[in-house]
Design an enzyme around this catalytic site. Structure first.
Site, mmCIF file in Angstrom:
data_model
loop_
_atom_site.group_PDB
_atom_site.id
_atom_site.type_symbol
_atom_site.label_atom_id
_atom_site.label_comp_id
_atom_site.label_asym_id
_atom_site.label_seq_id
_atom_site.Cartn_x
_atom_site.Cartn_y
_atom_site.Cartn_z
ATOM 1 N N HIS A 1 41.141 -43.538 39.955
ATOM 2 C CA HIS A 1 40.136 -43.952 38.968
ATOM 3 C C HIS A 1 39.599 -45.331 39.305
ATOM 4 O O HIS A 1 39.091 -46.036 38.444
ATOM 5 C CB HIS A 1 40.759 -43.936 37.568
ATOM 6 C CG HIS A 1 41.278 -42.584 37.209
ATOM 7 N ND1 HIS A 1 40.545 -41.659 36.496
ATOM 8 C CD2 HIS A 1 42.447 -41.963 37.537
ATOM 9 C CE1 HIS A 1 41.249 -40.550 36.365
ATOM 10 N NE2 HIS A 1 42.401 -40.701 36.993
ATOM 11 N N GLU B 1 50.290 -59.417 59.067
ATOM 12 C CA GLU B 1 50.757 -60.619 59.752
ATOM 13 C C GLU B 1 51.250 -60.299 61.162
ATOM 14 O O GLU B 1 51.201 -61.144 62.063
ATOM 15 C CB GLU B 1 51.879 -61.289 58.930
ATOM 16 C CG GLU B 1 51.925 -62.794 59.104
ATOM 17 C CD GLU B 1 52.758 -63.511 58.037
ATOM 18 O OE1 GLU B 1 52.394 -64.624 57.655
ATOM 19 O OE2 GLU B 1 53.784 -62.949 57.599
ATOM 20 N N LYS C 1 48.582 -74.645 56.626
ATOM 21 C CA LYS C 1 49.864 -75.292 56.273
ATOM 22 C C LYS C 1 49.778 -76.779 56.594
ATOM 23 O O LYS C 1 50.176 -77.626 55.794
ATOM 24 C CB LYS C 1 50.999 -74.680 57.104
ATOM 25 C CG LYS C 1 51.822 -73.660 56.374
ATOM 26 C CD LYS C 1 53.073 -73.412 57.194
ATOM 27 C CE LYS C 1 53.735 -72.110 56.851
ATOM 28 N NZ LYS C 1 54.824 -71.786 57.742
HETATM 29 O O1 PA5 Z 1 57.057 -62.921 57.757
HETATM 30 C C1 PA5 Z 1 57.105 -64.126 57.928
HETATM 31 O O2 PA5 Z 1 57.637 -64.626 58.935
HETATM 32 C C2 PA5 Z 1 56.530 -65.067 56.890
HETATM 33 O O3 PA5 Z 1 55.858 -64.355 55.908
HETATM 34 C C3 PA5 Z 1 57.647 -65.873 56.247
HETATM 35 O O4 PA5 Z 1 58.593 -65.013 55.705
HETATM 36 C C4 PA5 Z 1 57.107 -66.797 55.164
HETATM 37 O O5 PA5 Z 1 56.142 -67.650 55.707
HETATM 38 C C5 PA5 Z 1 58.224 -67.634 54.560
HETATM 39 O O6 PA5 Z 1 58.880 -68.336 55.546
HETATM 40 P P1 PA5 Z 1 60.330 -68.921 55.325
HETATM 41 O O7 PA5 Z 1 61.273 -67.787 55.197
HETATM 42 O O8 PA5 Z 1 60.591 -69.757 56.522
HETATM 43 O O9 PA5 Z 1 60.286 -69.733 54.066
#
Ligand code: PA5
Length: 461
Positions: free
Chosen positions: A323, A294, A436
């Site tokens: 394996h 990410e 989203k």
């Molecule tokens: O790393 C990130 O920013 C994302 O993976 C968020 O943690 C995830 O989308 C969850 O978001 P939130 O903490 O606002 O619910």
């Protein structure tokens, strides 16, 4: 301190096509790495820089308040239930799985020193959630709802289901079973917490989800199940100090960031495998996958050029995946850099009895499976190197809070440095927004009516 070995990425070991002239590379990038480390440290307190995670190791106030709260509720709950997804769950899972005794939730209360069991719900699978709700006594469960934005559909829907059930069971007192970990000012969960009077902890400003494990997001659940958060934070601080070193020859995070970056852009190693030889580090690998994917998988660079960069991270567990995936790693496309994690001293030892001495398995008797696992790690490393597959090894003396603090923090800094090398924004995730928005449209959220029409058309064609 943890140790880092990059010998098997040298071109004299894995060949020019697959490896690096490390000396030349470190010398060439020395100044850039110096500037990156100076830059990160000099702007970390600037609002909007999203670098407050670099200060979390020193946040004694949060450590104090989570410990205080854990002491306050000690003995009141049999279970901790963490609701969250992505960065709001993976760090917690990684640290708990690493540091709690194996099969923690199956131990008796006495074996757990009266500490609660811990469950993470990081998905909205109805079968999983119903299954968990069937076995959890919610009255004796403290629910930590973790969302920085305070509006993530998965987490908030879980929360709505559980809040209703708690209210049915406990009336007004249901509030005592809820802790919200969210932004200080904004978001629906913050608003609800203020209205309903939930206990809250803050996800600090300028700390993104995947960099939040050392904030209350992780620390509260850790304190509730008795993890030594002082040692964890000591590991973070010691690693932070070590990684302030601007000399690439003495900075393991910078070394691994540069190695990954150069192998990707110069040698087509566009997959980064995280392969701990320890089952307890399984979720550390999952956490790394999110962090690397990410943070670095981006369409545009800081100047707005389309670059479509980022290595694909993969989890493999030693010895299990010998394996499974190793056949591919050795003989398939040579497009990976493999990160081994090796543990020198496991917390327990298990000896293989000397039986079946005069058979083909007799050689195993009298050794420990600790020795066998590490022998397999070493053997796989050499075999991969024979196949000219570049690999690095991170070695931990043992799995304890101190070393896990070091490891996770090192990987965070490595990611931050890699982001600068790719010249991308490490801290945003624009690529997750489109789906989203479509989900909001499908779920009938106000303001998304037009998107719904477009979406329905696309789905029907
Ligand atoms: O790393 C990130 O920013 C994302 O993976 C968020 O943690 C995830 O989308 C969850 O978001 P939130 O903490 O606002 O619910």
């Amino acid at each position: 301190m943890l140790r880092f070995d990059y010998n098997n990425v040298k071109e004299e070991v894995v060949g020019f096509e697959n490896g690096l002239d490390i000396k030349a590379a470190f010398e060439k990038y020395k100044n850039q790495i110096f500037k990156i480390i100076m830059h990160l440290n000099s702007i970390k307190d600037k609002p909007g820089a999203m670098l407050q995670w670099m200060n979390l190791g020193y946040n004694e106030e949060t450590v104090w308040y989570v410990k205080e709260y854990a002491a306050l509720v000690e003995g009141r709950f049999d279970n901790v239930l963490v609701l969250g997804i992505g960065g709001s769950a993976l760090g917690g899972m990684a640290v708990c799985e690493s540091l709690l005794p194996a099969y923690w939730n199956l131990l008796t209360k006495e074996q757990r020193n009266n500490l609660p069991k811990i469950f993470f719900l990081d998905n909205i699978d109805p079968d999983q959630m119903n299954g968990l709700l069937d076995i959890l006594d919610l009255k004796r469960t403290i629910v930590c709802v973790v969302t920085k934005s305070g509006s993530t559909a998965e987490t908030m829907s879980q929360f709505m289901i559980i809040k209703k059930r708690l209210e049915e069971l406990l009336d007004e007192n249901y509030r005592k079973n809820i802790v919200a970990i969210t932004d200080q000012n904004i978001g629906i969960l913050r608003q609800l917490s203020d209205q309903e009077g939930y206990k809250t902890f803050v996800v600090p400003d300028d700390v993104g989800g995947r960099f939040s494990v050392f904030s209350a997001v992780g620390l509260l659940p850790f304190a509730l199940v008795g993890i030594d958060i002082d040692q964890l934070m000591q590991g973070v601080k010691d690693m932070d100090l070590a990684l302030k070193n601007t000399d690439i020859w003495n900075n393991v995070a910078a070394q691994n960031a540069l190695i990954h970056y150069l192998l990707d852009i110069e040698k087509n190693k566009n997959i980064s495998v995280m392969m701990p030889y320890s089952n307890k580090l399984k979720y550390v690998a999952d956490w790394y996958i999110q962090l690397w994917a990410e943070s670095l998988g981006k369409e545009v660079d800081k100047n707005g050029n389309v670059v479509n960069v980022g290595q694909t991270p993969i989890r493999a567990i030693g010895a299990t995946d010998q394996h499974s995936q190793i056949q591919l790693f050795n003989e398939g496309p040579n497009n990976k850099i493999i990160n081994f994690i090796r543990i020198d001293n496991f917390n327990t030892t298990l000896e293989i009895p000397k039986i079946f001495e005069y058979t083909g398995i007799g050689y195993l008797g009298g050794k420990t499976i600790n020795y066998l696992l590490n022998a397999e790690a070493d053997a796989t490393k050499v075999a991969l190197t024979d196949y000219k597959r570049p690999n690095v090894t991170i070695t931990l003396d043992k799995i304890d809070a101190y070393h896990i603090g070091q490891l996770l923090y090192m990987l965070q800094v490595q990611t931050a440095i890699a982001g600068e090398l790719y010249n991308i924004n490490t801290y945003n995730q624009p690529g997750v927004e489109q789906a989203k928005n479509y989900t909001y449209a499908l779920m009938g959220r106000v303001g998304y009516e037009d998107s719904r029409q477009i979406l329905e058309k696309k789905m029907n064609t």
